[in-house]
Design a protein around this motif. Structure first.
Motif, PDB file in Angstrom:
ATOM      1  N   ALA A   1       4.205  -3.691   0.489  1.00  0.00           N
ATOM      2  CA  ALA A   1       4.520  -2.266   0.573  1.00  0.00           C
ATOM      3  C   ALA A   1       5.806  -2.037   1.345  1.00  0.00           C
ATOM      4  CB  ALA A   1       3.358  -1.518   1.228  1.00  0.00           C
TER       5      ALA A   1
ATOM      6  N   GLN B   1       4.615   4.145   3.855  1.00  0.00           N
ATOM      7  CA  GLN B   1       3.557   4.441   2.886  1.00  0.00           C
ATOM      8  C   GLN B   1       2.314   4.835   3.663  1.00  0.00           C
ATOM      9  OE1 GLN B   1       2.824   1.936  -0.743  1.00  0.00           O
ATOM     10  NE2 GLN B   1       0.890   1.505   0.261  1.00  0.00           N
TER      11      GLN B   1
ATOM     12  N   HIS C   1       8.705  -0.294  -0.607  1.00  0.00           N
ATOM     13  CA  HIS C   1       8.671   1.137  -0.333  1.00  0.00           C
ATOM     14  C   HIS C   1       9.674   1.582   0.717  1.00  0.00           C
ATOM     15  CE1 HIS C   1       4.715   0.888  -2.374  1.00  0.00           C
ATOM     16  NE2 HIS C   1       4.939   2.148  -2.681  1.00  0.00           N
TER      17      HIS C   1
END
Length: 468
Positions: free
Chosen positions: A277, A448, A281
């Motif tokens: 992530a 996130q 992200h």
């Protein structure tokens, strides 16, 4: 005369397509007034929320403002996002600049000849054009570079949006902690006040010593001081929340806030998922990769500059009675000396710098992620221990309550048990806030959410226009 009129017509036609300047002065008084007029009941804010969420936010304003709605309000009012959007607009304009074709140069030479060598008038004059033609795909490389820089600026909006979202989250968490702590300390202060009163009565009856009373009075004073600090922290948190949203503090007067999102603790994600992530992200990492791609295009452009551009020359000349129409090469730059080696070396160094910067940022992100993940896991464990301790304290309080009801314990002992239980609740709150802060740090490391709070698409307000 006709030729002169034709030239004048061409010049006026070129000027007709020019953009005119429109002044937009900034008045500090007007800016201050606009800030003071911001509120959470604005219809413009309502329209923005509807546009971002895709559904009507009825009734308006909402009776309760949750984290999602306050984040949307912050996206609407945030000056940091306004700046990021403006920078993206500037970068997008750079693509147009990079892709523009070089304009031809109009030349109007005039020469008076004496003595007159020809049969016509004793002067030489006539318009000519110098038409530059770029070679080796230079314009394409410039456009590529500007496009990558524009993408980096676009991703900076996402990064700025996440920071705004994190500021709202942290302010709401501070407010949640202050209100919960105020409730606990209020109950504890009430118990300590009763203990101090009963201690004075027992001192008067000869059942207590002066040091025991002084200790009770000190505990009462400390409880009142802690309660005052908690109430002050609540006001500070409200001011912090207003600043995070971008509205005056008065805009939150009378607004009911939903802070229930902090009552749950999501499970810690697996390390591999958290790392994935973070890599995919993190907008700042993706923006750094775009900057590296721009450095690549810049190097390609410098290499292409080794190849000369061509200048075509065409025009008409009146030369002492002779009409001449010319067409040919006006000039070619010959790269016979340095062959742009200095520019190429500088571009290579900038590309290397961009690569190192990207690698360093990734290392920093992964290091922060590992630390945040370990902190969150240990915080969850500490919260579980605090839950167990609070459960034990609750059983002790229930036991004292039963003893007081049956006459086996006096009121002072029972009241002291209530004060001790409030201290256990405050300690449990500290563990709860610590784990929520660790959750926030982990979310920031990944960019996130650990758990969805609603319409998560609002975390990426990519409109290049300022909403207001």
């Amino acid at each position: 005369m006709r030729r002169a009129l034709l030239i004048a017509f061409m010049a006026s036609a070129a000027m007709a397509g020019c953009t005119t300047y429109h002044p937009q002065p900034i008045a500090p008084e007007q800016l201050a007034q606009q800030f003071e007029q911001r509120s959470l009941v604005s219809e413009d804010l309502h329209a923005y929320v509807v546009r971002e969420t895709g559904h009507d936010a009825a009734p308006w304003p909402p009776a309760v403002w949750n984290r999602e709605m306050l984040t949307l309000a912050a996206f609407y009012y945030s000056p940091a996002l306004d700046l990021a959007r403006a920078q993206w607009s500037t970068a997008k304009a750079g693509i147009d600049v990079a892709g523009s074709i070089p304009n031809p140069v109009l030349q109007l030479p005039f020469q008076y000849n004496t003595p007159n060598p020809g049969p016509g008038a004793p002067f030489t004059w006539g318009p000519s054009l110098d038409i530059p033609i770029e070679t080796a795909h230079k314009r394409g490389y410039r456009v590529d570079q500007a496009t990558h820089l524009s993408e980096a600026a676009r991703l900076n909006i996402v990064d700025a949006a996440w920071k705004v979202r994190a500021q709202v989250r942290d302010a709401m968490l501070a407010l949640y902690a202050a209100r919960r702590r105020t409730a606990f300390l209020s109950a504890k202060a009430d118990a300590e006040r009763q203990i101090a009163q009963m201690s004075r009565h027992r001192l008067a009856a000869g059942q207590y010593s002066r040091p025991d009373v002084d200790s009770a009075v000190l505990a009462d004073t400390q409880a009142l001081s802690d309660l005052a600090a908690a109430r002050s922290a609540e006001q500070d948190a409200l001011a912090q929340l207003a600043a995070a949203i971008g509205v005056p503090a008065s805009a939150l007067d009378g607004v009911t806030l939903d802070l229930s999102a902090f009552e749950t603790v999501p499970p810690a994600p697996p390390a591999a998922d958290a790392q994935r992530a973070a890599i995919f992200h993190r907008a700042d990492l993706r923006a750094s990769l775009a900057d590296y791609a721009a450095a690549e295009s810049a190097l390609q452009l410098e290499v292409a500059k080794q190849y000369p551009d061509i200048h075509l020359g065409s025009g008409y000349t009146y030369d002492t009675g002779t009409n001449k129409i010319g067409f040919g090469l006006a000039g070619i730059t010959l790269p016979i000396f340095d062959q742009n080696q200095g520019g190429i070396k500088e571009a290579e160094a900038r590309r290397k710098e961009a690569a190192i910067r990207t690698g360093a940022l990734q290392d920093l992100i992964l290091g922060a992620l590992a630390h945040a993940l370990a902190r969150y896991r240990s915080g969850i464990e500490a919260l579980h221990r605090s839950d167990a301790h609070l459960a034990t304290a609750r059983r002790q309080l229930d036991s004292q309550a039963a003893a007081f009801a049956s006459g086996n314990a006096d009121r002072l002992t029972f009241t002291q048990a209530k004060a001790d239980y409030q201290a256990s609740e405050t300690a449990r709150l500290d563990a709860e806030i610590a784990v929520q802060q660790a959750a926030g740090a982990l979310e920031d490391a990944m960019q996130q959410p650990l758990a969805p709070i609603g319409h998560e698409a609002v975390s990426h307000p990519l409109s290049e226009e300022t909403p207001r």
